[in-house]
Write a protein that holds these residues in place. Sequence first.
Motif, short mmCIF file in Angstrom:
data_model
loop_
_atom_site.label_atom_id
_atom_site.label_comp_id
_atom_site.label_asym_id
_atom_site.label_seq_id
_atom_site.Cartn_x
_atom_site.Cartn_y
_atom_site.Cartn_z
N GLU A 30 3.48 -0.56 5.25
CA GLU A 30 2.46 0.49 5.09
C GLU A 30 3.11 1.86 5.10
N SER A 31 2.38 2.81 4.56
CA SER A 31 2.72 4.23 4.68
C SER A 31 1.41 5.00 4.68
N THR A 32 1.26 5.94 5.62
CA THR A 32 -0.03 6.60 5.85
C THR A 32 0.17 8.10 6.04
N ILE A 33 -0.77 8.88 5.52
CA ILE A 33 -0.76 10.32 5.78
C ILE A 33 -2.04 10.71 6.51
N GLU A 34 -1.93 11.75 7.29
CA GLU A 34 -3.06 12.25 8.08
C GLU A 34 -3.63 13.52 7.42
N VAL A 35 -4.96 13.58 7.31
CA VAL A 35 -5.64 14.71 6.69
C VAL A 35 -6.57 15.34 7.72
N PRO A 75 14.69 -17.06 -16.77
CA PRO A 75 13.46 -16.80 -15.99
C PRO A 75 13.73 -16.72 -14.50
N ILE A 76 14.63 -17.57 -14.00
CA ILE A 76 15.02 -17.49 -12.59
C ILE A 76 16.04 -16.37 -12.44
N LYS A 77 15.90 -15.59 -11.38
CA LYS A 77 16.77 -14.44 -11.14
C LYS A 77 17.58 -14.67 -9.85
N PRO A 78 18.52 -13.79 -9.57
CA PRO A 78 19.31 -13.95 -8.34
C PRO A 78 18.50 -13.77 -7.06
N TYR A 79 17.39 -13.03 -7.15
CA TYR A 79 16.60 -12.72 -5.96
C TYR A 79 15.14 -13.12 -6.16
N ILE A 80 14.42 -13.17 -5.03
CA ILE A 80 12.99 -13.49 -5.02
C ILE A 80 12.23 -12.28 -4.48
N HIS A 81 11.16 -11.90 -5.20
CA HIS A 81 10.19 -10.94 -4.65
C HIS A 81 8.91 -11.72 -4.40
N GLN A 82 8.69 -12.06 -3.13
CA GLN A 82 7.56 -12.90 -2.74
C GLN A 82 6.39 -12.02 -2.32
N VAL A 83 5.25 -12.18 -2.98
CA VAL A 83 4.10 -11.29 -2.76
C VAL A 83 2.92 -12.07 -2.20
N ARG A 84 2.52 -11.71 -1.00
CA ARG A 84 1.30 -12.27 -0.41
C ARG A 84 0.10 -11.38 -0.69
N LYS A 85 0.31 -10.07 -0.62
CA LYS A 85 -0.76 -9.09 -0.88
C LYS A 85 -0.14 -7.91 -1.60
N ALA A 86 -0.63 -7.64 -2.79
CA ALA A 86 -0.09 -6.53 -3.58
C ALA A 86 -0.47 -5.20 -2.94
N PHE A 87 0.17 -4.13 -3.40
CA PHE A 87 -0.12 -2.79 -2.89
C PHE A 87 -1.60 -2.47 -3.07
N SER A 88 -2.19 -1.82 -2.07
CA SER A 88 -3.57 -1.33 -2.20
C SER A 88 -3.68 0.00 -1.48
N PHE A 89 -4.49 0.89 -2.06
CA PHE A 89 -4.74 2.20 -1.46
C PHE A 89 -5.89 2.03 -0.46
N TYR A 127 -5.25 8.27 5.00
CA TYR A 127 -5.16 7.65 3.69
C TYR A 127 -3.76 7.06 3.54
N GLY A 128 -3.69 5.90 2.92
CA GLY A 128 -2.37 5.30 2.82
C GLY A 128 -2.33 4.12 1.87
N VAL A 129 -1.21 3.43 1.92
CA VAL A 129 -0.98 2.26 1.09
C VAL A 129 -0.45 1.14 1.98
N GLU A 130 -0.85 -0.07 1.67
CA GLU A 130 -0.35 -1.21 2.44
C GLU A 130 -0.12 -2.40 1.51
N GLY A 131 0.74 -3.29 1.95
CA GLY A 131 1.04 -4.49 1.18
C GLY A 131 1.70 -5.51 2.09
N ARG A 132 1.82 -6.71 1.59
CA ARG A 132 2.42 -7.80 2.35
C ARG A 132 3.30 -8.61 1.41
#
Length: 301
Positions: free
Chosen positions: A81-86, A245-259, A279-284
């Motif tokens: 996550e990353s969050t800003i205060e207003v 199609p297979i790459k050297p690394y894996i980007h495993q996504v459980r929850k995409a970015f959301s505002f 206000y911020g953004v979070e992901g998993r």
Amino acid sequence: MAEMNASTLIATQKSFKALFLQSFDGVVASWPKHAMEIQSSNAAEIHQWLGRVAAMREWIDSKAAAGLTGFDFTVKNKDWESTIEVDRNNIEDDQLGLYTPRIRDLGERAKQHPDSLLSLRRREGVTVLGYDGQFFYDTDHAEGASGTQSNKLTGTGTTATKVRDDLFAAKAQLRKFKDDKGEPFILNMGNLDVIAVIPPDLEKVFDELNNPAPGSTTPKTPIVYEVDPRLIDVTDWYLDYVGAPIKPYIHQVRKAFSFVALDDPNSAESVFMRKKLYYGVEGRYNMSYALHQFSILTTNT
């Protein structure tokens, strides 16, 4: 002065979200070239790596089915996550422009975060295990009929001529990798199928390979490269095979970015008690290792 009400808050959130998405979409991430995205439905995923499909054989008696090689590799998802205060007063005083740069920065940093994780995994690859129980970058990988194989090479130096020699050595090593059946992993590899990932200190050298100066004794050697400012060792570099199609690394996504927002004055304690909205953004998600056979580390002392 804007009155603090539901309409104002909805408009504020829409404005911030639009700025975030504009900034997020404007950033071109590099990780998709090096990591395959895998959707996750659990807290962690167990990746059971299969041997390559066996080569065609004459069917004389019964078929010979290939089974699992016995490697289980677990990748745990992490929350980010990353969050800003207003301050509420700034909304009431129509001072939202003060937050525009920060909201834009929020979008850029979110889009770039998987790149940051990828760079971290590269640097950790000499001390963190891959699916075969060896360090991801190691000199003695082996499985099935592959024989002992290394994706950690010792370079000969950092001049253009020496890097050119090491580049061909790294390409040759990629071509020589065998699967658990003893068959080559890579059958075809063009210039655009490999990408060198280098620290800023080697950019001049790799530029010289692509564009030799007049009178240079180093032949022109086209190579796609990316400069990663997060790399710490100024003389080490990587070569990734990205032509499959297979790459050297894996980007495993459980929850995409959301505002996300915490800005309801009727239910948010932070608004009622401290005049603060968030206000911020979070992901998993997580970044991890896939095939060491598709990435070479060349080290120099």
